[in-house]
Design a protein around this motif. Structure first.
Motif, mmCIF file in Angstrom:
data_model
loop_
_atom_site.group_PDB
_atom_site.id
_atom_site.type_symbol
_atom_site.label_atom_id
_atom_site.label_comp_id
_atom_site.label_asym_id
_atom_site.label_seq_id
_atom_site.Cartn_x
_atom_site.Cartn_y
_atom_site.Cartn_z
ATOM 1 N N TRP A 176 0.859 -0.935 -0.031
ATOM 2 C CA TRP A 176 -0.070 -0.040 0.192
ATOM 3 C C TRP A 176 0.824 1.169 -0.226
ATOM 4 O O TRP A 176 1.903 1.356 0.637
ATOM 5 N N LEU A 177 0.488 2.300 -0.504
ATOM 6 C CA LEU A 177 1.053 3.620 -0.797
ATOM 7 C C LEU A 177 1.513 3.927 0.687
ATOM 8 O O LEU A 177 2.542 4.568 1.021
ATOM 9 N N ASP A 178 0.405 3.690 1.554
ATOM 10 C CA ASP A 178 0.682 4.267 3.072
ATOM 11 C C ASP A 178 1.851 3.968 3.558
ATOM 12 O O ASP A 178 2.701 4.500 4.333
ATOM 13 N N GLY A 179 2.488 2.491 3.566
ATOM 14 C CA GLY A 179 3.365 1.789 4.106
ATOM 15 C C GLY A 179 4.883 2.869 3.983
ATOM 16 O O GLY A 179 5.737 2.606 4.649
ATOM 17 N N LEU A 180 4.958 3.277 2.657
ATOM 18 C CA LEU A 180 6.229 4.021 2.336
ATOM 19 C C LEU A 180 6.502 5.101 3.356
ATOM 20 O O LEU A 180 7.488 5.304 3.868
ATOM 21 N N TYR A 181 5.341 5.769 4.107
ATOM 22 C CA TYR A 181 5.613 6.735 4.865
ATOM 23 C C TYR A 181 5.850 6.085 6.275
ATOM 24 O O TYR A 181 6.503 6.791 7.254
ATOM 25 N N MET A 182 4.971 4.969 6.311
ATOM 26 C CA MET A 182 5.107 4.418 7.840
ATOM 27 C C MET A 182 6.403 3.959 8.043
ATOM 28 O O MET A 182 7.025 3.924 9.419
ATOM 29 N N GLY A 183 6.990 3.315 7.200
ATOM 30 C CA GLY A 183 8.378 2.581 7.320
ATOM 31 C C GLY A 183 9.613 3.311 7.038
ATOM 32 O O GLY A 183 10.692 3.176 7.735
ATOM 33 N N GLN A 184 9.589 3.609 5.959
ATOM 34 C CA GLN A 184 10.967 4.290 5.222
ATOM 35 C C GLN A 184 11.717 5.292 6.069
ATOM 36 O O GLN A 184 12.919 5.276 6.131
ATOM 37 N N PRO A 185 10.905 6.492 6.748
ATOM 38 C CA PRO A 185 11.823 7.581 7.262
ATOM 39 C C PRO A 185 12.510 7.066 8.348
ATOM 40 O O PRO A 185 13.647 7.211 8.806
#
Length: 369
Positions: free
Chosen positions: A130-139
Motif C-alpha cells: 500500500w502507498l501508505d506503507g512508504l511513509y510508515m516505514g521508510q523514514p
C-alpha cells in the motif's frame, strides 16, 4: 490565513488526549507527535517539545520497554511512531530511546516482503503493498541506517520506491492507485496489473510526504536522491491538473464531479506539506511555494471553524483500507462508493490534524526564507 486561530488550535489540540487521540503505539499519534516536533523546530516553543516527550515517555513501562509494540507482529503502520523516538533521541540521548530503536530496527531482518523486495503492508495483508506503507516505514528505516550503521546503504529504500512506481502508477491518469496485490488474487485487485482501482487522495499524500522526508534524511549526496526527486516531481505534476479551484483535492482524486465525492483535508494538507518542504529543500521549483500555500489556506478556509469554544477542522476521511478490516470486521471493497460513502467524514481526527500542522509548520519555515 488566520495564524492566531492556527496557533490557538495547536495549543488546544495538545490537551485533547482521550477525546481526539489516545495514548498508544500507533501511526496516528505518531504523525501527531511528528507535527508538533515540526512546530517546535520552527517556533522553538518548548511547550510543543514537552508535549511530545511526555507522550512518548508514557509509552514505555517501568523497565523502559515499549508498551504495546509487539516485535512478533509485522505491521508497517506501527513503525511510524518509532521515527519520533529517533528524533527525540537526537535531542534527549536517553538509552531507552536507543534500545527501543534497536529492537524495532531488528524487525526489518525478517519482515515479510514481495518478490520484488517491498515490505508487505502487514503480515495479514499477504503480498500487498500500500502507498501508505512508504511513509510508515521508510523514514525510520533510513534514519536508523544514517545514524547507527557503518554502511550507509539506502538502496533497499530506493528500490521500494521504484517498485511502487512500477506497480502503482497509472500512466494514463498520471496518478498512483492505492495498493497492489502481487498475487493478483484479492477481489479489489485488477487481474492483469494487481492494482486497486481508485486513486485515494490520502494514499497519494502519504507517498508525497515519504519522498520529501526520506530525501531530507539521506541528503543530496546519496546516489538515489535524484531518483526520488524525479518521482516527487512526476507525482506532483500528475496531481496538479486535478486540483480544485479552492486549492484542495477530492477524496477520489480523478472523479471530482461525481456524486458523493468531497474535498478532503488530510490528503490536501499532505500535498501542501510536500510542496512547501520541497521548495524549502530546493528540490521543487518556486511555483510550488504558491501552490502549497494555496492548498493549505484553501483547506483552512473550507473547513477550519470554531464551535462552542472549540476549534475544529472537518473534511477528514476517518480511515480507509482494502479487504476485510481485521478489527472491525467489515469489508472494504476498494470501490468508488466505499471511498466516498463507506467511511465516515469526521472532524479533528489525527489523520487530518497532523498534516495540517505539518503544512502549517512548513508555511512558517518558508516565510523565513
Amino acid at each position: 490565513m488566520n495564524t492566531n486561530l492556527m496557533n490557538e488550535f495547536t495549543r488546544q489540540y495538545m490537551k485533547a488526549e482521550g477525546k481526539w487521540f489516545d495514548l498508544r503505539w500507533h501511526y496516528v499519534p505518531g504523525c501527531i507527535m511528528k507535527s508538533y516536533l515540526d512546530l517546535y523546530e520552527v517556533t522553538e516553543n518548548n511547550e510543543y517539545l514537552d508535549f511530545v516527550k511526555s507522550y512518548i515517555d508514557r509509552l514505555f513501562d517501568e523497565n523502559d520497554k515499549p508498551i504495546g509494540f509487539r516485535e512478533t507482529e509485522y505491521n508497517i503502520d506501527q513503525i511510524r511512531i518509532c521515527k519520533t523516538v529517533l528524533d527525540l533521541y537526537a535531542i534527549f540521548p536517553e538509552e531507552k530511546y536507543k534500545k527501543a530503536s534497536d529492537r524495532i530496527f531488528q524487525q526489518f531482518e525478517n519482515y515479510p516482503r514481495t518478490k520484488e523486495g517491498s515490505f508487505w503492508h502487514k503480515e495479514f495483508y499477504y503480498n500487498q503493498v500500500w502507498l501508505d506503507g512508504l511513509y510508515m516505514g521508510q523514514p525510520f528505516y533510513v534514519h536508523y541506517i544514517r545514524d547507527f550503521l557503518p554502511d550507509k546503504d539506502y538502496s533497499d529504500t530506493i528500490n521500494q520506491f521504484e517498485v511502487c512506481r512500477k506497480r502503482l502508477y497509472d500512466p494514463e491518469l498520471k496518478l498512483y492507485k492505492h495498493a497492489y496485490d502481487e498475487a493478483k488474487k484479492m477481489d479489489w485487485a485488477d487481474r492483469q496489473t494487481g492494482r486497486s482501482s481508485i486513486v485515494w487522495l490520502r494514499a497519494v499524500g502519504w507517498y508525497l510526504m515519504a519522498l520529501v522526508d526520506v530525501m531530507e534524511i539521506i541528503g543530496p549526496e546519496e546516489t538515489g536522491y535524484p531518483v526520488l526527486q524525479d518521482l516527487l516531481t512526476e507525482a506532483l505534476e500528475g496531481l496538479m491538473p486535478y486540483r480544485h479551484e479552492s486549492g484542495m483535492w477530492y477524496q477520489v482524486v480523478d472523479q471530482g464531479g461525481r456524486e458523493n465525492n468531497y474535498l478532503e483535508t488530510s490528503g490536501t494538507c499532505m500535498a501542501s506539506y510536500a510542496m512547501l518542504k520541497g521548495v524549502r529543500m530546493e528540490i521543487l521549483p518556486q511555483e510550488y511555494r504558491k501552490r502549497g500555500l494555496e492548498s493549505l489556506e484553501g483547506t483552512v478556509e473550507q473547513y477550519l471553524h470554531k464551535k462552542d469554544g472549540e476549534i475544529l477542522i472537518g473534511g477528514i476521511c476517518r480511515s480507509a483500507g482494502l479487504g476485510m478490516h481485521p478489527e472491525a470486521q467489515y469489508m472494504r471493497d476498494g470501490s468508488y462508493d466505499y471511498y466516498t460513502t463507506g467511511e465516515q467524514v469526521v472532524e479533528n481526527n489525527g489523520h487530518g490534524v497532523a498534516p495540517l500542522f505539518m503544512a502549517y509548520a512548513e508555511s512558517l519555515r518558508i516565510s523565513e526564507i
